[in-house]
Design a protein around this motif. Structure first.
Motif, PDB file in Angstrom:
ATOM      1  N   GLY A  33       0.829  -1.174   0.012  1.00  0.00           N
ATOM      2  CA  GLY A  33      -0.034  -0.125   0.001  1.00  0.00           C
ATOM      3  C   GLY A  33       0.606   1.497  -0.114  1.00  0.00           C
ATOM      4  N   VAL A  34       2.012   1.111  -0.666  1.00  0.00           N
ATOM      5  CA  VAL A  34       2.907   2.505  -0.797  1.00  0.00           C
ATOM      6  C   VAL A  34       2.960   2.939  -2.202  1.00  0.00           C
ATOM      7  N   LYS A  35       3.527   4.122  -2.223  1.00  0.00           N
ATOM      8  CA  LYS A  35       3.977   4.799  -3.462  1.00  0.00           C
ATOM      9  C   LYS A  35       5.441   4.997  -3.616  1.00  0.00           C
ATOM     10  N   LEU A  36       5.932   4.463  -4.667  1.00  0.00           N
ATOM     11  CA  LEU A  36       7.502   4.626  -4.828  1.00  0.00           C
ATOM     12  C   LEU A  36       7.671   5.960  -5.575  1.00  0.00           C
ATOM     13  N   VAL A  37       8.993   6.448  -5.214  1.00  0.00           N
ATOM     14  CA  VAL A  37       9.553   7.319  -5.939  1.00  0.00           C
ATOM     15  C   VAL A  37      11.197   7.128  -6.028  1.00  0.00           C
ATOM     16  N   ALA A  38      11.746   7.119  -7.243  1.00  0.00           N
ATOM     17  CA  ALA A  38      13.277   6.867  -7.242  1.00  0.00           C
ATOM     18  C   ALA A  38      14.231   7.992  -7.355  1.00  0.00           C
ATOM     19  N   VAL A  39      15.322   8.106  -6.671  1.00  0.00           N
ATOM     20  CA  VAL A  39      16.165   9.049  -6.653  1.00  0.00           C
ATOM     21  C   VAL A  39      17.637   8.408  -7.182  1.00  0.00           C
ATOM     22  N   HIS A  40      17.972   9.171  -8.371  1.00  0.00           N
ATOM     23  CA  HIS A  40      19.415   8.568  -8.441  1.00  0.00           C
ATOM     24  C   HIS A  40      20.492   9.993  -8.632  1.00  0.00           C
ATOM     25  N   VAL A  41      21.600   9.576  -8.142  1.00  0.00           N
ATOM     26  CA  VAL A  41      22.693  10.575  -7.949  1.00  0.00           C
ATOM     27  C   VAL A  41      23.901  10.474  -9.006  1.00  0.00           C
ATOM     28  N   ASN A  74      27.070  11.972   1.982  1.00  0.00           N
ATOM     29  CA  ASN A  74      26.392  13.167   2.309  1.00  0.00           C
ATOM     30  C   ASN A  74      25.606  13.659   1.372  1.00  0.00           C
ATOM     31  N   ILE A  75      26.093  13.654   0.131  1.00  0.00           N
ATOM     32  CA  ILE A  75      25.448  14.253  -1.019  1.00  0.00           C
ATOM     33  C   ILE A  75      24.084  13.528  -1.490  1.00  0.00           C
ATOM     34  N   ARG A  76      24.144  12.113  -1.269  1.00  0.00           N
ATOM     35  CA  ARG A  76      22.965  11.043  -1.463  1.00  0.00           C
ATOM     36  C   ARG A  76      22.034  11.440  -0.430  1.00  0.00           C
ATOM     37  N   ARG A  77      22.304  11.545   0.852  1.00  0.00           N
ATOM     38  CA  ARG A  77      21.630  11.695   1.885  1.00  0.00           C
ATOM     39  C   ARG A  77      20.878  13.020   1.568  1.00  0.00           C
ATOM     40  N   GLU A  78      21.567  13.859   1.267  1.00  0.00           N
ATOM     41  CA  GLU A  78      20.817  15.411   0.939  1.00  0.00           C
ATOM     42  C   GLU A  78      19.577  15.372   0.004  1.00  0.00           C
ATOM     43  N   ALA A  79      20.210  14.548  -1.226  1.00  0.00           N
ATOM     44  CA  ALA A  79      19.417  14.405  -2.359  1.00  0.00           C
ATOM     45  C   ALA A  79      17.863  13.846  -1.937  1.00  0.00           C
ATOM     46  N   PHE A  80      18.129  12.580  -1.228  1.00  0.00           N
ATOM     47  CA  PHE A  80      17.076  11.803  -0.646  1.00  0.00           C
ATOM     48  C   PHE A  80      15.851  12.716   0.213  1.00  0.00           C
ATOM     49  N   GLU A  81      16.761  13.374   1.070  1.00  0.00           N
ATOM     50  CA  GLU A  81      16.051  14.348   2.040  1.00  0.00           C
ATOM     51  C   GLU A  81      15.175  15.534   1.129  1.00  0.00           C
ATOM     52  N   ARG A  82      15.896  15.984   0.143  1.00  0.00           N
ATOM     53  CA  ARG A  82      15.376  17.026  -0.657  1.00  0.00           C
ATOM     54  C   ARG A  82      13.762  16.430  -1.427  1.00  0.00           C
ATOM     55  N   ALA A  83      14.096  15.175  -2.075  1.00  0.00           N
ATOM     56  CA  ALA A  83      12.986  14.311  -2.703  1.00  0.00           C
ATOM     57  C   ALA A  83      11.994  14.072  -1.576  1.00  0.00           C
ATOM     58  N   GLN A 127      11.006  15.858   1.063  1.00  0.00           N
ATOM     59  CA  GLN A 127      10.367  16.950   1.137  1.00  0.00           C
ATOM     60  C   GLN A 127       9.473  17.341  -0.131  1.00  0.00           C
ATOM     61  N   LYS A 128       9.891  17.000  -1.203  1.00  0.00           N
ATOM     62  CA  LYS A 128       9.151  17.367  -2.417  1.00  0.00           C
ATOM     63  C   LYS A 128       7.783  16.592  -2.331  1.00  0.00           C
ATOM     64  N   TYR A 129       8.133  15.333  -2.407  1.00  0.00           N
ATOM     65  CA  TYR A 129       6.933  14.207  -2.480  1.00  0.00           C
ATOM     66  C   TYR A 129       6.097  14.045  -1.246  1.00  0.00           C
ATOM     67  N   GLY A 130       6.532  14.529  -0.202  1.00  0.00           N
ATOM     68  CA  GLY A 130       5.923  14.370   1.278  1.00  0.00           C
ATOM     69  C   GLY A 130       5.966  12.851   1.721  1.00  0.00           C
ATOM     70  N   ALA A 131       7.404  12.397   1.323  1.00  0.00           N
ATOM     71  CA  ALA A 131       7.525  10.754   1.705  1.00  0.00           C
ATOM     72  C   ALA A 131       7.864  10.702   2.878  1.00  0.00           C
ATOM     73  N   ALA A 132       7.060   9.641   3.627  1.00  0.00           N
ATOM     74  CA  ALA A 132       7.548   9.401   4.966  1.00  0.00           C
ATOM     75  C   ALA A 132       8.875   8.527   5.397  1.00  0.00           C
ATOM     76  N   LYS A 133       9.458   7.725   4.132  1.00  0.00           N
ATOM     77  CA  LYS A 133      10.361   6.806   4.440  1.00  0.00           C
ATOM     78  C   LYS A 133      11.377   6.996   3.269  1.00  0.00           C
TER      79      LYS A 133
END
Length: 504
Positions: A63-71, A122-131, A133-139
Motif C-alpha cells: 500500500g505504498v507509492k514509490l519515488v526513485a532518486v538517482h545521484v 552526504n550528497i546522496r542523503r541530501e538528495a534523498f531528503e530533498r526528494a 520533502q518534495k513528494y511528502g515521503a515518510a520513508k
C-alpha cells in the motif's frame, strides 16, 4: 522492447521466495504504513536495482507509492552517464517517478574538506531528503544487505568501537529503512540473474581506494572461501543479536545517566561517586553518550576516547584532555566535566596559566579599578559580569553599632597600607587567616574551598596590594577588621544590595 520485457518479468518471478522474505522482514520491523510515499535510492548497481524491483512488485500489497532518486556524482565520465540512462529507462518502463541529481563530487569534497567517500554519502542523503520533502515521503529505502552489515561490523571493530558500533546497520533508523538486510549479496545477484534483470557495475567498487572496498573485496571473500561460506551472514546475524543487547542496555543507561550526569549550561558533569558505583559497561556507555551529546555527533568517537576520559576519574583536580570536535574533559572536585572549547575561553585559560607561572605581561593583567573613597566605582570581570563598589568613611564615635551586613563589610581604614582596588586574582595574593597574622596563599584557599578552577578567575577581590581584605562571596581577611582601637571605619558595599559574602 527489452525494458518492457523486464517490467513484465518483474511480476512473473521464477522464484518468489526472495520477495516473500523481504516482505516478511518489512512487516517484522514495521518499515512502512499503508498510504505512505517511499523514496528509494537507485544507483543502477545490483543491490539498488534488486530493491527497486522488489518494492515495485510489493507496492500494491504494501500500500505504498514509490519515488526513485538517482545521484550522478560526475566522477566516472561516460560510465556515470550510462548508469543514469539505465536508471531512467527502468523507471520510465515501470512508471515510477524519478529524481536525478547531478553534482561534481570531487569539487564538493574539497570545499567541504571531506573524503570522497564521506562527501558522496552526504550528497546522496541530501538528495534523498530533498526528494522526501518534495513528494511528502515518510520513508527512505536504501539497499544495504547482510554483506554490508558484516563489512560495517568489521570496519568498526578494526577502527576501535564500543558496543554501538558492533550492532552494525539498523533496519530502521528515523525515516531510513533497509528492506534487504535479510539477504546476502549472493542471494541478490542470484535473484537478478535467475529473473534476467540487468544491472550496471560500478568499477570503482572493485578498487581498493577505500577501507570498505578492502574489506569487501579481500577480507570477506577470504573468510568465506577459507573459513566458512556463510561468514558474512553470520557476522550480520551477530550484529543483530548485539543490537538486542544494546537496546536492553540503553534502557539501563537512561536510568544510570540520570543519576550521575548533570548539565551546567553547555557542559555535562559526570559526578564521581554515582558514576563509579555503576558497572563497567554502563560507565563506558555513559561516557560515550555524554561525548556524543556535547559534540553533537558520534563519528570518530571511539573506545580510546572513552578510556581516556575514564582515566581522569583517578587523576587530580585540574587534569584535562582534548577530544575530537573541539571537546575538552576536565577533572574537577565533583567529577569530570565535558565541554566544547571556544577561542575566547582558550585565551582566558592561556592568560591564567601565564599569571600562575608569574610570566604574565603587565598589559595582560586583569583590569583593576581603584576604589573611590568615598564614592562608587564600577568593575567588569573577564567574563563581563558588572559590579558596583561603593565606599564611605564612618566615624565609629558618631555611628556606633554593628554595620556589617551580608552585602556590606567594614574595615579599619587607618591600617590600610595602599590604595584599595577591586580586581580578580593575581600571583602572590594572600589572606590573613588568624589574629596572629598567619597568611595563606589565595590559591591554596580557593583549592581548599573546592572552588572549580574555571570559576576562580571570576571571583571579585577587594585588595590592599597583594593582601586580600575581602574574597567577595566567600570570606574576609582577619587583618584589617575593626576592633576597640579603630577610629575610622571604611564601609564597602557591593552591587548595591545583593548578598556577596559571609562575615567570617
Amino acid at each position: 522492447m527489452a525494458e518492457k520485457e523486464q517490467k513484465t518479468r518483474a511480476y512473473q518471478y521464477k522464484n518468489k521466495e526472495i520477495p516473500a522474505r523481504v516482505q516478511a522482514y518489512i512487516q517484522e520491523h514495521r518499515m512502512f504504513e499503508r498510504g505512505e510515499t517511499v523514496i528509494t535510492g537507485i544507483s543502477g548497481g545490483a543491490d539498488s536495482v534488486c530493491l527497486f524491483f522488489i518494492l515495485h512488485y510489493l507496492q500494491e500489497e504494501l500500500g505504498v507509492k514509490l519515488v526513485a532518486v538517482h545521484v550522478n556524482h560526475g566522477i566516472r565520465g561516460e560510465d556515470a552517464d550510462a548508469d543514469e540512462r539505465f536508471v531512467q529507462n527502468i523507471c520510465k518502463t515501470a512508471g515510477i517517478p524519478l529524481e536525478i541529481v547531478r553534482c561534481n563530487l570531487e569539487l564538493i569534497a574539497k570545499k567541504r574538506k571531506q573524503s570522497m567517500e564521506e562527501a558522496g554519502r552526504n550528497i546522496r542523503r541530501e538528495a534523498f531528503e530533498r526528494a522526501a520533502q518534495k513528494y511528502g515521503a515518510a520513508k527512505i529505502a536504501l539497499a544495504h544487505h547482510k554483506n554490508d552489515n558484516a563489512e560495517t561490523l568489521l570496519m568498526n571493530l578494526v577502527r576501535g568501537t564500543g558496543l554501538n558500533g558492533m550492532t552494525g546497520i539498523k533496519p530502521v533508523r528515523d525515516r531510513y529503512v533497509r528492506p534487504l538486510l535479510c539477504l546476502e549479496r549472493r542471494e541478490i545477484e542470484g535473484f537478478l540473474e535467475q529473473n534476467g534483470i540487468r544491472y550496471q557495475t560500478d568499477q570503482t567498487n572493485l578498487t581498493e581506494d577505500y577501507t570498505r572496498n578492502k574489506i569487501r573485496n579481500r577480507v570477506i571473500p577470504y573468510m568465506e572461501n577459507q573459513i566458512n561460506p556463510r561468514a558474512a551472514a553470520h557476522l550480520s546475524e551477530a550484529a543483530e543479536q548485539l543490537r538486542g543487547v544494546q537496546e536492553f542496555l540503553e534502557k539501563q543507561l537512561k536510568v544510570f545517566k540520570e543519576n550521575c550526569v548533570s548539565r551546567k549550561g553547555e557542559k555535562l558533569l559526570i559526578r564521581t561517586e554515582p558514576f563509579q558505583s555503576g558497572d563497567k559497561i554502563l560507565r563506558e556507555m555513559t561516557v560515550l553518550s555524554c561525548m556524543e551529546e556535547v559534540a553533537g555527533q558520534a563519528k570518530d568517537l571511539s573506545a580510546v576516547h572513552v578510556a581516556d576520559v575514564s582515566t581522569l576519574f583517578g587523576k587530580q583536580c585540574g587534569r584535562q584532555i582534548m577530544l575530537p570536535y573541539h571537546m575538552r574533559a576536565v577533572r574537577g572536585y565533583e567529577g569530570v566535566t565535558l565541554e566544547k572549547v571556544h577561542a575566547a575561553r582558550e585565551k582566558e585559560k592561556e592568560v591564567r596559566q601565564k599569571k600562575e607561572k608569574g610570566i604574565l605581561l603587565r598589559e595582560e593583567l586583569p583590569l583593576e579599578v581603584k576604589c573611590r573613597i568615598p564614592g562608587t566605582v564600577f568593575y567588569q570581570t573577564p567574563k563581563g559580569k558588572k559590579t558596583a563598589v561603593t565606599c564611605r568613611i564612618v566615624d565609629l564615635a558618631e555611628n556606633p553599632g554593628n554595620m556589617q551586613k551580608s552585602h556590606t563589610n567594614c574595615f579599619d581604614y587607618d591600617i590600610i597600607k595602599h590604595d584599595l582596588c577591586v580586581r580578580t586574582r593575581r600571583p602572590g595574593d594572600y589572606i590573613v587567616i588568624d589574629r596572629e597574622g598567619r597568611k595563606q596563599k589565595l590559591k591554596s584557599y580557593l583549592i581548599n574551598e573546592k572552588i572549580p578552577a574555571s570559576e576562580r578567575g571570576e571571583i571579585l577581590l577587594i585588595a590592599d596590594g597583594s593582601h586580600i581584605l575581602w574574597v567577595v562571596g566567600h570570606r574576609l581577611s582577619l587583618c584589617g577588621r575593626p576592633d576597640e582601637h579603630t577610629k575610622r571605619i571604611l564601609q564597602i558595599q557591593i552591587d548595591g544590595g545583593e548578598s556577596h559574602g559571609r562575615d567570617n
